[in-house]
Motif scaffolding. Sequence first.
Motif, PDB file in Angstrom:
ATOM      1  N   UNK A 119      58.634 -57.542  81.711  1.00 43.01           N
ATOM      2  CA  UNK A 119      57.753 -56.383  81.831  1.00 43.01           C
ATOM      3  C   UNK A 119      56.837 -56.595  83.040  1.00 43.01           C
ATOM      4  N   UNK A 120      56.886 -55.650  84.000  1.00 42.94           N
ATOM      5  CA  UNK A 120      56.142 -55.803  85.255  1.00 42.94           C
ATOM      6  C   UNK A 120      54.805 -55.055  85.256  1.00 42.94           C
ATOM      7  N   UNK A 121      54.433 -54.514  84.074  1.00 44.11           N
ATOM      8  CA  UNK A 121      53.037 -54.237  83.829  1.00 44.11           C
ATOM      9  C   UNK A 121      52.485 -52.849  84.018  1.00 44.11           C
ATOM     10  N   UNK A 122      53.169 -51.980  84.778  1.00 45.37           N
ATOM     11  CA  UNK A 122      52.576 -50.673  85.042  1.00 45.37           C
ATOM     12  C   UNK A 122      52.434 -49.872  83.749  1.00 45.37           C
TER      13      UNK A 122
ATOM     14  N   UNK B  67      47.747 -60.290  83.611  1.00 49.07           N
ATOM     15  CA  UNK B  67      47.530 -60.499  82.183  1.00 49.07           C
ATOM     16  C   UNK B  67      48.709 -61.271  81.597  1.00 49.07           C
ATOM     17  N   UNK B  68      48.476 -62.072  80.569  1.00 52.14           N
ATOM     18  CA  UNK B  68      49.583 -62.761  79.899  1.00 52.14           C
ATOM     19  C   UNK B  68      50.599 -61.751  79.353  1.00 52.14           C
ATOM     20  N   UNK B  69      51.865 -62.098  79.465  1.00 59.27           N
ATOM     21  CA  UNK B  69      52.925 -61.244  78.953  1.00 59.27           C
ATOM     22  C   UNK B  69      53.518 -60.305  79.974  1.00 59.27           C
ATOM     23  N   UNK B  70      52.914 -60.256  81.164  1.00 59.10           N
ATOM     24  CA  UNK B  70      53.417 -59.408  82.240  1.00 59.10           C
ATOM     25  C   UNK B  70      53.709 -60.271  83.464  1.00 59.10           C
TER      26      UNK B  70
ATOM     27  N   UNK C  29      47.689 -53.705  87.411  1.00 55.96           N
ATOM     28  CA  UNK C  29      47.855 -53.061  88.716  1.00 55.96           C
ATOM     29  C   UNK C  29      46.796 -53.566  89.683  1.00 55.96           C
ATOM     30  N   UNK C  30      47.158 -53.606  90.970  1.00 56.70           N
ATOM     31  CA  UNK C  30      46.201 -53.914  92.035  1.00 56.70           C
ATOM     32  C   UNK C  30      45.708 -52.641  92.710  1.00 56.70           C
TER      33      UNK C  30
END
Length: 386
Positions: A266-269, A290-293, A273-274
């Motif tokens: 999972x890349x988080x979006x 974050x952990x998990x991403x 995000x930056x």
Amino acid sequence: MNRASRPSTTTRSAMLLLSGLLLLPSSILAEPLSEGSSLGHEYQVEAVASGFGTPWGMAFISDTKMVITGRAGQLWLLNTESGESSELSGLPGDIATRGQGGLLDVQTSPSFGSDRTLYFTYSKAVDGGAATTLARAVLSENSDQLTGWEDLLVTDSASNAGQHFGSRVTFDHEGYVYFGVGDRGDRDNGQDFSNHASSIMRLHLDGRVPDDNPFVDDANIPDEIWSLGHRNPQGLAYDLERHRLWEIEHGPRGGDEINVIEAGENYGWPVVSHGREYWGPVDVGEAESLPGYVDPVKVYVPSIAPGSLLVYRGDAFPDWQGHLFAGALVLTHLNHIAVNAQGEIGEEDRLLEDLGERIRAVAEDNRGHLYLSTDSGRILRVSPPN
């Protein structure tokens, strides 16, 4: 003409030589549009051809011929030596040319020499709007038409929104095909795993789902999905030597990302995000990590707005082998990213900023020359200086 006014043998020879030169392709005689050096090599840039609307994807079918997709629903064949082009027939009639959608990427199959198959992504008109679709078709022997158009996966991403369709196509060393879909302008899709939006897919070449895809045993996630949490993957490229899948995607007002794609990750979006909100200096998401991403290997702030991604493997620029090249739309340049022998991201260089072109796609010919498509409808070539 009398004998006194007839050109001499020397003059006639010069005239014949001049007339012969005038018949050569204009790209050979034209002065370079730009020259420079980047990470170990000098280069020059020439204009090959123009008039292609918004040329979205490019793929070489021979040493000197490429097919080019136009987002408005055209397909052309271009001779990169003469600059001559022609339009091909055989495209489907349900290409939804709205907003950022239309006819998107094109790539030759891993066995194109024997099967003459081309793979496409496009936005297909469906109930509920338009959906990013992976398709394939066969190019005729004389390269003037497509036959046997076949939709391999009409993704569950239909929306009336006109943005974030993705989508690029690439193949790995085992014969699987990958393509991506954006969040379709709906941030909630980023972490809603019940549909294909915001994800990268992995399939057999005929569209079947591989048995070892990461979510085939999860009834809540489509079997075709390989990775999750992508805002809008505009570049996807597989490194056949390092067996690595690279991806580049748009962030919101900052936060464009280069990622190494792994199965099931999972890349988080939009949780991670930056980027910043369009309406003010407010961070998007909960944090930049974050952990998990999975964290990106490179982030662009401000955004360059990437349009493509290529892993360079040519001989024309040996020091560039294994490096990444991405077209930049908003910041109008060719983005060059060094990658070392361990596959780690290194120095970045920005080429062709003087041209002010929105660079959409990047392709490589058999000599290792780079070809760029621009949103102004031009095809450019990057090669060693003459």
